[in-house]
Write a protein that holds these residues in place. Structure first.
Motif, PDB file in Angstrom:
ATOM      1  N   SER A 185      45.159 105.121   3.679  1.00  0.00           N
ATOM      2  CA  SER A 185      44.496 103.867   4.030  1.00  0.00           C
ATOM      3  C   SER A 185      44.960 102.789   3.072  1.00  0.00           C
ATOM      4  O   SER A 185      45.480 103.080   1.989  1.00  0.00           O
ATOM      5  N   PRO A 186      44.752 101.517   3.423  1.00  0.00           N
ATOM      6  CA  PRO A 186      45.094 100.441   2.484  1.00  0.00           C
ATOM      7  C   PRO A 186      44.364 100.560   1.151  1.00  0.00           C
ATOM      8  O   PRO A 186      44.854 100.079   0.135  1.00  0.00           O
ATOM      9  N   LYS A 187      43.211 101.227   1.152  1.00  0.00           N
ATOM     10  CA  LYS A 187      42.432 101.326  -0.086  1.00  0.00           C
ATOM     11  C   LYS A 187      43.166 102.115  -1.164  1.00  0.00           C
ATOM     12  O   LYS A 187      43.153 101.740  -2.340  1.00  0.00           O
ATOM     13  N   SER A 188      43.821 103.204  -0.783  1.00  0.00           N
ATOM     14  CA  SER A 188      44.526 104.012  -1.771  1.00  0.00           C
ATOM     15  C   SER A 188      45.740 103.258  -2.323  1.00  0.00           C
ATOM     16  O   SER A 188      46.006 103.288  -3.531  1.00  0.00           O
ATOM     17  N   THR A 189      46.447 102.560  -1.460  1.00  0.00           N
ATOM     18  CA  THR A 189      47.596 101.773  -1.902  1.00  0.00           C
ATOM     19  C   THR A 189      47.152 100.638  -2.807  1.00  0.00           C
ATOM     20  O   THR A 189      47.774 100.372  -3.848  1.00  0.00           O
ATOM     21  N   GLU A 190      46.063  99.962  -2.442  1.00  0.00           N
ATOM     22  CA  GLU A 190      45.604  98.836  -3.238  1.00  0.00           C
ATOM     23  C   GLU A 190      45.124  99.298  -4.614  1.00  0.00           C
ATOM     24  O   GLU A 190      45.302  98.573  -5.608  1.00  0.00           O
ATOM     25  N   ALA A 191      44.528 100.465  -4.710  1.00  0.00           N
ATOM     26  CA  ALA A 191      44.061 100.961  -6.002  1.00  0.00           C
ATOM     27  C   ALA A 191      45.222 101.083  -6.990  1.00  0.00           C
ATOM     28  O   ALA A 191      45.119 100.670  -8.156  1.00  0.00           O
ATOM     29  N   VAL A 192      46.327 101.646  -6.531  1.00  0.00           N
ATOM     30  CA  VAL A 192      47.499 101.773  -7.397  1.00  0.00           C
ATOM     31  C   VAL A 192      48.083 100.401  -7.703  1.00  0.00           C
ATOM     32  O   VAL A 192      48.460 100.104  -8.849  1.00  0.00           O
ATOM     33  N   TYR A 193      48.150  99.547  -6.687  1.00  0.00           N
ATOM     34  CA  TYR A 193      48.670  98.189  -6.887  1.00  0.00           C
ATOM     35  C   TYR A 193      47.877  97.450  -7.961  1.00  0.00           C
ATOM     36  O   TYR A 193      48.463  96.803  -8.846  1.00  0.00           O
ATOM     37  N   LEU A 194      46.551  97.528  -7.903  1.00  0.00           N
ATOM     38  CA  LEU A 194      45.730  96.789  -8.855  1.00  0.00           C
ATOM     39  C   LEU A 194      45.943  97.276 -10.285  1.00  0.00           C
ATOM     40  O   LEU A 194      45.991  96.467 -11.223  1.00  0.00           O
ATOM     41  N   LEU A 195      46.098  98.586 -10.482  1.00  0.00           N
ATOM     42  CA  LEU A 195      46.352  99.080 -11.832  1.00  0.00           C
ATOM     43  C   LEU A 195      47.763  98.745 -12.296  1.00  0.00           C
ATOM     44  O   LEU A 195      47.979  98.463 -13.483  1.00  0.00           O
ATOM     45  N   ALA A 196      48.722  98.784 -11.377  1.00  0.00           N
ATOM     46  CA  ALA A 196      50.078  98.387 -11.751  1.00  0.00           C
ATOM     47  C   ALA A 196      50.110  96.912 -12.147  1.00  0.00           C
ATOM     48  O   ALA A 196      50.692  96.530 -13.174  1.00  0.00           O
ATOM     49  N   LYS A 197      49.474  96.078 -11.346  1.00  0.00           N
ATOM     50  CA  LYS A 197      49.419  94.639 -11.631  1.00  0.00           C
ATOM     51  C   LYS A 197      48.759  94.381 -12.980  1.00  0.00           C
ATOM     52  O   LYS A 197      49.238  93.564 -13.779  1.00  0.00           O
ATOM     53  N   GLU A 198      47.650  95.076 -13.252  1.00  0.00           N
ATOM     54  CA  GLU A 198      46.953  94.929 -14.523  1.00  0.00           C
ATOM     55  C   GLU A 198      47.845  95.349 -15.686  1.00  0.00           C
ATOM     56  O   GLU A 198      47.885  94.682 -16.731  1.00  0.00           O
ATOM     57  N   GLY A 254      55.772  94.027  -6.680  1.00  0.00           N
ATOM     58  CA  GLY A 254      54.436  93.464  -6.530  1.00  0.00           C
ATOM     59  C   GLY A 254      54.322  92.557  -5.317  1.00  0.00           C
ATOM     60  O   GLY A 254      53.314  92.588  -4.600  1.00  0.00           O
ATOM     61  N   ALA A 255      55.364  91.763  -5.065  1.00  0.00           N
ATOM     62  CA  ALA A 255      55.359  90.893  -3.883  1.00  0.00           C
ATOM     63  C   ALA A 255      55.343  91.720  -2.608  1.00  0.00           C
ATOM     64  O   ALA A 255      54.717  91.338  -1.614  1.00  0.00           O
ATOM     65  N   GLY A 256      56.020  92.863  -2.619  1.00  0.00           N
ATOM     66  CA  GLY A 256      55.986  93.750  -1.460  1.00  0.00           C
ATOM     67  C   GLY A 256      54.599  94.298  -1.199  1.00  0.00           C
ATOM     68  O   GLY A 256      54.148  94.378  -0.051  1.00  0.00           O
ATOM     69  N   PHE A 257      53.887  94.683  -2.276  1.00  0.00           N
ATOM     70  CA  PHE A 257      52.503  95.123  -2.133  1.00  0.00           C
ATOM     71  C   PHE A 257      51.652  94.019  -1.511  1.00  0.00           C
ATOM     72  O   PHE A 257      50.850  94.271  -0.596  1.00  0.00           O
ATOM     73  N   GLU A 258      51.786  92.807  -2.030  1.00  0.00           N
ATOM     74  CA  GLU A 258      50.960  91.709  -1.543  1.00  0.00           C
ATOM     75  C   GLU A 258      51.222  91.417  -0.073  1.00  0.00           C
ATOM     76  O   GLU A 258      50.289  91.141   0.694  1.00  0.00           O
ATOM     77  N   LYS A 259      52.479  91.499   0.326  1.00  0.00           N
ATOM     78  CA  LYS A 259      52.814  91.278   1.731  1.00  0.00           C
ATOM     79  C   LYS A 259      52.220  92.374   2.601  1.00  0.00           C
ATOM     80  O   LYS A 259      51.675  92.119   3.674  1.00  0.00           O
ATOM     81  N   TRP A 260      52.306  93.616   2.137  1.00  0.00           N
ATOM     82  CA  TRP A 260      51.794  94.751   2.912  1.00  0.00           C
ATOM     83  C   TRP A 260      50.273  94.683   3.043  1.00  0.00           C
ATOM     84  O   TRP A 260      49.709  95.019   4.082  1.00  0.00           O
ATOM     85  N   LEU A 261      49.580  94.244   1.978  1.00  0.00           N
ATOM     86  CA  LEU A 261      48.122  94.199   1.975  1.00  0.00           C
ATOM     87  C   LEU A 261      47.554  92.962   2.661  1.00  0.00           C
ATOM     88  O   LEU A 261      46.343  92.876   2.854  1.00  0.00           O
TER      89      LEU A 261
END
Length: 226
Positions: free
Chosen positions: A122-135, A197-204
């Protein structure tokens, strides 16, 4: 762009208590507030039966042992654990951590990824990793790592999908639950993060996450940024 090493002075250890996302928020693990939901998500009737296969602990059929496990996690600064809260329902549906934290060298890892069934694929699992990577990169870390059992096909696929580069296998790296573990190593460097990171943002984005499904995959979104 990477910082000049002539100016390198290290980076702070993570102390963030809350990270807000589109589908989820990450809160510093609090067993008193998060324990009931986590036990249901990770050990309840609908839990993923393969969840604990490659983790160094679990499963936890007894709540008291699960509570001890959560309390130990919450008291730790490395690994530094977050609970994953679904914004729509308010339910806590998983945990993950920042770990192997070496501020002097700017090295950090995302690990102990333990997501309940509602989060998986789900988008939730991807976003969780994205948020920690971004941080991590916002704090100034130079290198973000992902490590897993080389036999763990799901984790290896996730690492590559999420933009981590495969670096090799450390043979006979660990003994886990009485079995040998060869460890696959992956990383993202700070110089690679802007495009990833831009790829994550586009996907989300709302434009990509539609009611009928995802318009483009994460790899495709990332490729378009490079």
């Amino acid at each position: 762009m990477s910082i000049s090493l002539a100016d390198w002075k290290g980076v702070p250890a993570p102390t963030t208590q809350l990270i807000e996302g589109r589908y989820i928020r990450l809160e510093k693990l609090d067993p008193a507030r998060h324990g009931d939901d986590l036990f249901n998500a990770l050990q309840g009737p609908g839990a993923d039966p393969k969840l604990w296969d490659y983790l160094p602990y679990g499963p936890f059929p007894e709540r008291s042992v699960f509570n001890d496990w959560l309390n130990n996690h919450a008291a730790s600064s490395d690994p530094y654990f977050f609970s994953v809260i679904d914004r729509a329902s308010g339910e806590v549906q998983g945990i993950l951590s920042l770990m192997s934290i070496v501020p002097a060298q700017g090295r950090i890892e995302i690990g102990h990824v333990t997501f309940g069934a509602p989060m998986q694929r789900s988008p939730k699992s991807t976003e969780a990793v994205y948020l920690l990577a971004k941080e991590s990169f916002a704090l100034g870390y130079r290198r973000l790592e992902w490590k897993c059992n080389n036999a763990n096909a799901r984790s290896k696929y996730a690492a590559e999908r999420l933009g981590f580069s495969f670096e090799g296998v450390f043979r006979q790296h660990m003994v886990v639950k009485g079995q040998n573990r060869d460890t696959a190593w992956y990383s993202i460097l700070d110089s690679e993060w802007p495009a990833i990171g831009a790829g994550f943002e586009k996907w989300l984005s709302d434009e990509n996450q539609t009611a009928s499904g995802q318009v483009k995959g994460l790899v495709e979104c990332r490729t378009q940024q490079s």
